[in-house]
Design a protein around this motif. Structure first.
Motif, PDB file in Angstrom:
ATOM      1  N   VAL A  59       0.807  -1.220   0.000  1.00 50.33           N
ATOM      2  CA  VAL A  59       0.000   0.000   0.000  1.00 50.33           C
ATOM      3  C   VAL A  59       0.847   1.281   0.000  1.00 50.33           C
ATOM      4  O   VAL A  59       0.671   2.156  -0.863  1.00 50.33           O
ATOM      5  CB  VAL A  59      -0.978   0.007   1.195  1.00 50.33           C
ATOM      6  CG1 VAL A  59      -1.608   1.386   1.378  1.00 50.33           C
ATOM      7  CG2 VAL A  59      -2.068  -1.035   0.978  1.00 50.33           C
ATOM      8  N   VAL A  60       1.757   1.423   0.941  1.00 49.94           N
ATOM      9  CA  VAL A  60       2.524   2.678   1.039  1.00 49.94           C
ATOM     10  C   VAL A  60       3.494   2.854  -0.133  1.00 49.94           C
ATOM     11  O   VAL A  60       3.508   3.924  -0.758  1.00 49.94           O
ATOM     12  CB  VAL A  60       3.265   2.766   2.391  1.00 49.94           C
ATOM     13  CG1 VAL A  60       4.177   4.003   2.427  1.00 49.94           C
ATOM     14  CG2 VAL A  60       2.267   2.828   3.537  1.00 49.94           C
ATOM     15  N   MET A  63       1.403   3.739  -3.203  1.00 50.83           N
ATOM     16  CA  MET A  63       0.785   5.053  -3.118  1.00 50.83           C
ATOM     17  C   MET A  63       1.811   6.164  -3.352  1.00 50.83           C
ATOM     18  O   MET A  63       1.591   7.076  -4.161  1.00 50.83           O
ATOM     19  CB  MET A  63       0.118   5.232  -1.754  1.00 50.83           C
ATOM     20  CG  MET A  63      -0.546   6.587  -1.580  1.00 50.83           C
ATOM     21  SD  MET A  63      -1.852   6.897  -2.789  1.00 50.83           S
ATOM     22  CE  MET A  63      -2.992   5.583  -2.362  1.00 50.83           C
ATOM     23  N   VAL A  64       2.944   6.093  -2.682  1.00 54.55           N
ATOM     24  CA  VAL A  64       3.947   7.156  -2.778  1.00 54.55           C
ATOM     25  C   VAL A  64       4.521   7.247  -4.187  1.00 54.55           C
ATOM     26  O   VAL A  64       4.610   8.333  -4.779  1.00 54.55           O
ATOM     27  CB  VAL A  64       5.072   6.928  -1.757  1.00 54.55           C
ATOM     28  CG1 VAL A  64       6.231   7.907  -1.989  1.00 54.55           C
ATOM     29  CG2 VAL A  64       4.531   7.098  -0.337  1.00 54.55           C
ATOM     30  N   THR A 185      -2.976   5.069  -8.594  1.00 47.87           N
ATOM     31  CA  THR A 185      -3.252   5.715  -7.306  1.00 47.87           C
ATOM     32  C   THR A 185      -4.660   5.395  -6.828  1.00 47.87           C
ATOM     33  O   THR A 185      -4.875   5.022  -5.664  1.00 47.87           O
ATOM     34  CB  THR A 185      -3.073   7.237  -7.421  1.00 47.87           C
ATOM     35  OG1 THR A 185      -1.711   7.526  -7.763  1.00 47.87           O
ATOM     36  CG2 THR A 185      -3.413   7.928  -6.109  1.00 47.87           C
ATOM     37  N   THR A 188      -4.857   1.770  -5.790  1.00 49.53           N
ATOM     38  CA  THR A 188      -4.233   1.542  -4.483  1.00 49.53           C
ATOM     39  C   THR A 188      -5.144   2.000  -3.352  1.00 49.53           C
ATOM     40  O   THR A 188      -5.296   1.300  -2.340  1.00 49.53           O
ATOM     41  CB  THR A 188      -2.888   2.282  -4.400  1.00 49.53           C
ATOM     42  OG1 THR A 188      -2.039   1.844  -5.461  1.00 49.53           O
ATOM     43  CG2 THR A 188      -2.203   1.998  -3.069  1.00 49.53           C
ATOM     44  N   ALA A 192      -6.733  -0.379  -0.577  1.00 49.41           N
ATOM     45  CA  ALA A 192      -6.442  -0.128   0.840  1.00 49.41           C
ATOM     46  C   ALA A 192      -7.723  -0.082   1.664  1.00 49.41           C
ATOM     47  O   ALA A 192      -7.791  -0.640   2.762  1.00 49.41           O
ATOM     48  CB  ALA A 192      -5.662   1.175   0.984  1.00 49.41           C
ATOM     49  N   MET A 206       0.306  -1.061   8.197  1.00 52.36           N
ATOM     50  CA  MET A 206       0.758   0.177   7.576  1.00 52.36           C
ATOM     51  C   MET A 206       2.207   0.486   7.956  1.00 52.36           C
ATOM     52  O   MET A 206       2.988   0.992   7.141  1.00 52.36           O
ATOM     53  CB  MET A 206      -0.159   1.331   7.987  1.00 52.36           C
ATOM     54  CG  MET A 206      -1.513   1.319   7.310  1.00 52.36           C
ATOM     55  SD  MET A 206      -1.417   1.578   5.517  1.00 52.36           S
ATOM     56  CE  MET A 206      -0.929   3.306   5.464  1.00 52.36           C
ATOM     57  N   SER A 209       4.370  -1.685   5.885  1.00 54.10           N
ATOM     58  CA  SER A 209       4.370  -1.169   4.516  1.00 54.10           C
ATOM     59  C   SER A 209       5.259   0.062   4.395  1.00 54.10           C
ATOM     60  O   SER A 209       5.934   0.258   3.377  1.00 54.10           O
ATOM     61  CB  SER A 209       2.935  -0.828   4.088  1.00 54.10           C
ATOM     62  OG  SER A 209       2.879  -0.395   2.755  1.00 54.10           O
ATOM     63  N   LEU A 210       5.268   0.896   5.437  1.00 55.01           N
ATOM     64  CA  LEU A 210       6.121   2.086   5.437  1.00 55.01           C
ATOM     65  C   LEU A 210       7.592   1.700   5.367  1.00 55.01           C
ATOM     66  O   LEU A 210       8.389   2.342   4.675  1.00 55.01           O
ATOM     67  CB  LEU A 210       5.848   2.919   6.685  1.00 55.01           C
ATOM     68  CG  LEU A 210       6.568   4.271   6.786  1.00 55.01           C
ATOM     69  CD1 LEU A 210       6.169   5.182   5.629  1.00 55.01           C
ATOM     70  CD2 LEU A 210       6.249   4.945   8.126  1.00 55.01           C
ATOM     71  N   LEU A 213       8.753   0.936   1.928  1.00 50.66           N
ATOM     72  CA  LEU A 213       8.935   2.095   1.048  1.00 50.66           C
ATOM     73  C   LEU A 213      10.410   2.407   0.830  1.00 50.66           C
ATOM     74  O   LEU A 213      10.797   2.861  -0.258  1.00 50.66           O
ATOM     75  CB  LEU A 213       8.225   3.315   1.658  1.00 50.66           C
ATOM     76  CG  LEU A 213       8.409   4.652   0.933  1.00 50.66           C
ATOM     77  CD1 LEU A 213       7.802   4.594  -0.474  1.00 50.66           C
ATOM     78  CD2 LEU A 213       7.767   5.784   1.742  1.00 50.66           C
TER      79      LEU A 213
END
Length: 252
Positions: A59-60, A63-64, A185, A188, A192, A206, A209-210, A213
């Protein structure tokens, strides 16, 4: 679902290396050809976990990197007006499929992921160009969005049939890159929300997931460095060939 954060514990070093290596490779692929991060990540992580767990990790980074891609162009409003049937279809298809069948945690989910990878690889290798008639864009866009949302909820992969549809619109190169970022985007975000509703995405997931990244961004920078030093066409053929073989492995 067990906490994904536990995957980063000292007792899971092989899995930690798989996750970090996967996101570095997936980021590098995106850095070279402008797409592929979610697809590569889902395919490789599918070797070790069910798609729902892999999608939560995705997810992260997804998204980023896709917001970054979306912000790179100056045609946001124009593309949003043109692509809203596709985007609305993606959201509806993702949430409807998640409500009816769940989000990638079923016994058949890994094989479904394999099928999606094989189809995407076949399309990429054949490299034929479709065309969408202007008068049919809204209708076909909504249908493509619904189908993409269904595949997204079932497998965590959101390229089929959205990518072929967007390529068939005849967009300029920069517009296509921004349109892909927009579609990914929205996909995602929809995924999410579906994962969170199903209990597969919370604070711990989360956080995991971070962490993912970091290697994803490092891979993107490495890929952008390599872009001008290798043949993009040859890399693309190798990418789709490897993706197809990985998909076949997951199918069986």
């Amino acid at each position: 679902m067990d906490s994904l954060l536990s995957l980063y514990s000292a007792a899971s070093w092989p899995l930690i290396l798989l996750i970090l290596g996967t996101f570095f490779v997936a980021g590098a692929v995106k850095g070279v050809i402008g797409l592929g991060l979610p697809t590569v990540a889902m395919g490789l992580l599918g070797l070790a976990m069910v798609p729902a767990q892999a999608a939560a990790l995705l997810v992260v980074p997804s998204m980023v990197t896709n917001v970054w891609q979306l912000a790179a162009g100056g045609r946001f409003v124009h593309l949003a007006r043109r692509l809203w049937p596709l985007l609305a279809g993606v959201v509806a298809g993702t949430w409807l499929t998640a409500a009816l069948a769940g989000t990638g945690s079923q016994p058949w989910a890994v094989r479904a992921l394999g099928v999606a990878l094989v189809l995407y690889a076949a399309f990429g290798l054949m490299a034929f160009q479709l065309r969408v008639p202007p008068g049919a864009e809204r209708r076909l866009g909504a249908l493509a969005g619904l189908a993409t949302g269904a595949v997204t909820a079932a497998t965590g992969v959101f390229v089929i049939p959205a990518v072929p549809y967007l390529q068939a619109l005849g967009l300029a190169k920069d517009e296509l890159v921004q349109a892909l970022g927009m579609a990914f985007t929205v996909s995602t975000l929809a995924l999410a929300v579906a994962l969170a509703r199903g209990g597969a995405l919370g604070y711990q997931q989360m956080a995991a997931s971070l962490v993912a990244l970091v290697p994803a961004m490092a891979g993107m920078w490495a890929g952008q460095y390599l872009r001008h030093r290798i043949s993009p066409a040859a890399f693309r053929r190798g990418f789709f060939t490897g993706l197809g073989l990985l998909g076949l492995y997951l199918c069986f």
